[in-house]
Design a protein around this motif. Structure first.
Motif, mmCIF file in Angstrom:
data_model
loop_
_atom_site.group_PDB
_atom_site.id
_atom_site.type_symbol
_atom_site.label_atom_id
_atom_site.label_comp_id
_atom_site.label_asym_id
_atom_site.label_seq_id
_atom_site.Cartn_x
_atom_site.Cartn_y
_atom_site.Cartn_z
ATOM 1 N N THR A 88 0.840 -1.200 0.000
ATOM 2 C CA THR A 88 0.000 0.000 0.000
ATOM 3 C C THR A 88 0.876 1.252 0.000
ATOM 4 O OG1 THR A 88 -0.239 0.107 2.425
ATOM 5 C CG2 THR A 88 -1.911 -1.157 1.199
ATOM 6 N N ARG A 89 2.127 1.103 0.426
ATOM 7 C CA ARG A 89 3.077 2.232 0.422
ATOM 8 C C ARG A 89 4.093 2.152 -0.707
ATOM 9 N NH1 ARG A 89 4.485 2.065 6.763
ATOM 10 N NH2 ARG A 89 2.438 2.695 7.531
ATOM 11 N N VAL A 90 4.567 0.952 -1.000
ATOM 12 C CA VAL A 90 5.581 0.752 -2.040
ATOM 13 C C VAL A 90 5.018 -0.271 -3.027
ATOM 14 C CG1 VAL A 90 7.990 0.179 -2.533
ATOM 15 C CG2 VAL A 90 7.383 1.119 -0.294
ATOM 16 N N LYS A 91 4.746 0.179 -4.259
ATOM 17 C CA LYS A 91 3.981 -0.634 -5.222
ATOM 18 C C LYS A 91 4.799 -1.684 -5.979
ATOM 19 C CE LYS A 91 0.114 1.462 -4.514
ATOM 20 N NZ LYS A 91 -0.650 0.903 -3.421
ATOM 21 N N ASN A 92 6.043 -1.863 -5.627
ATOM 22 C CA ASN A 92 6.889 -2.802 -6.365
ATOM 23 C C ASN A 92 7.733 -3.586 -5.377
ATOM 24 O OD1 ASN A 92 9.019 -1.081 -5.536
ATOM 25 N ND2 ASN A 92 8.571 0.262 -7.253
ATOM 26 N N PHE A 97 10.920 -1.375 -0.879
ATOM 27 C CA PHE A 97 9.886 -2.305 -0.431
ATOM 28 C C PHE A 97 10.453 -3.275 0.612
ATOM 29 C CE2 PHE A 97 8.103 -6.535 -0.528
ATOM 30 C CZ PHE A 97 6.780 -6.285 -0.247
ATOM 31 N N TRP A 98 11.578 -3.930 0.278
ATOM 32 C CA TRP A 98 12.147 -4.936 1.189
ATOM 33 C C TRP A 98 12.621 -4.304 2.499
ATOM 34 C CZ3 TRP A 98 10.556 -9.540 0.294
ATOM 35 C CH2 TRP A 98 10.262 -9.936 -1.012
ATOM 36 N N ASN A 99 13.114 -3.074 2.434
ATOM 37 C CA ASN A 99 13.516 -2.379 3.665
ATOM 38 C C ASN A 99 12.304 -2.103 4.554
ATOM 39 O OD1 ASN A 99 16.185 -2.379 2.923
ATOM 40 N ND2 ASN A 99 16.158 -0.295 2.100
ATOM 41 N N GLU A 100 11.218 -1.689 3.948
ATOM 42 C CA GLU A 100 9.978 -1.416 4.697
ATOM 43 C C GLU A 100 9.426 -2.715 5.282
ATOM 44 O OE1 GLU A 100 6.627 0.930 6.049
ATOM 45 O OE2 GLU A 100 8.646 1.457 5.419
ATOM 46 N N GLU A 102 11.129 -5.375 6.039
ATOM 47 C CA GLU A 102 12.069 -5.785 7.096
ATOM 48 C C GLU A 102 11.779 -5.029 8.401
ATOM 49 O OE1 GLU A 102 15.270 -8.062 8.556
ATOM 50 O OE2 GLU A 102 14.382 -8.230 6.562
ATOM 51 N N ARG A 103 11.304 -3.799 8.267
ATOM 52 C CA ARG A 103 10.967 -2.990 9.436
ATOM 53 C C ARG A 103 9.812 -3.619 10.234
ATOM 54 N NH1 ARG A 103 7.831 0.880 10.913
ATOM 55 N NH2 ARG A 103 6.598 0.999 9.010
ATOM 56 N N VAL A 104 8.835 -4.192 9.530
ATOM 57 C CA VAL A 104 7.679 -4.786 10.214
ATOM 58 C C VAL A 104 7.799 -6.295 10.403
ATOM 59 C CG1 VAL A 104 6.056 -2.937 9.643
ATOM 60 C CG2 VAL A 104 6.306 -4.865 8.070
ATOM 61 N N VAL A 105 8.667 -6.929 9.601
ATOM 62 C CA VAL A 105 8.930 -8.373 9.745
ATOM 63 C C VAL A 105 10.446 -8.568 9.761
ATOM 64 C CG1 VAL A 105 8.577 -10.698 8.798
ATOM 65 C CG2 VAL A 105 6.877 -8.922 8.355
ATOM 66 N N PRO A 106 11.058 -8.441 10.951
ATOM 67 C CA PRO A 106 12.505 -8.655 11.015
ATOM 68 C C PRO A 106 12.850 -10.047 10.475
ATOM 69 C CG PRO A 106 11.697 -7.724 13.065
ATOM 70 C CD PRO A 106 10.484 -8.091 12.231
#
Length: 123
Positions: A88-92, A97-100, A102-106
């Motif tokens: 919903t924030r990063v469309k690809n 995307f992977w950094n975001e 990783e922030r919510v799923v270490p």
């Protein structure tokens, strides 16, 4: 079909049937909880039975989830729900995307690897 594919298809036939309304209820509730916890906003949720993907997120932030997610352990369900919420924030699937994610799923990469073991659930 390859031998591996036949094994996957056979394993999938041994899985219990899933009720679509039960899937909508459980997955909808959990998606809402995770969206609230991590401050994500999505539009509509649809539940489908698909053979190729666990979920998707449209350009309008409509999330579609595969009811077969209920065959997975909770940790993997949460991973997929959060994966779609991050879209919903990063469309690809860029580095952002992977950094975001990783922030919510270490350790999201190891969770992603674990998910591949459950590919037979899609058939």
């Amino acid at each position: 079909h390859s031998k591996k594919m036949k094994v996957l298809i056979q394993r999938s036939k041994d899985l219990p049937k899933i009720d679509k309304e039960e899937a909508r209820d459980k997955l909808g509730k959990r998606l809402s909880e995770l969206a609230q916890k991590y401050d994500f906003k999505y539009n509509k949720l649809s539940i489908r039975s698909q053979k190729t993907r666990w979920g998707s997120c449209s350009s309008r932030n409509n999330i579609s989830l595969n009811m077969k997610l209920l065959h997975l352990p909770d940790k993997l369900i949460d991973y997929i729900l959060l994966h779609e919420l991050v879209h919903t924030r990063v469309k690809n699937h860029s580095r952002d995307f992977w950094n975001e994610l990783e922030r919510v799923v270490p350790s999201s990469h190891s969770v992603d690897k674990e998910l591949r073991k459950y590919q037979y659930c899609l058939f």
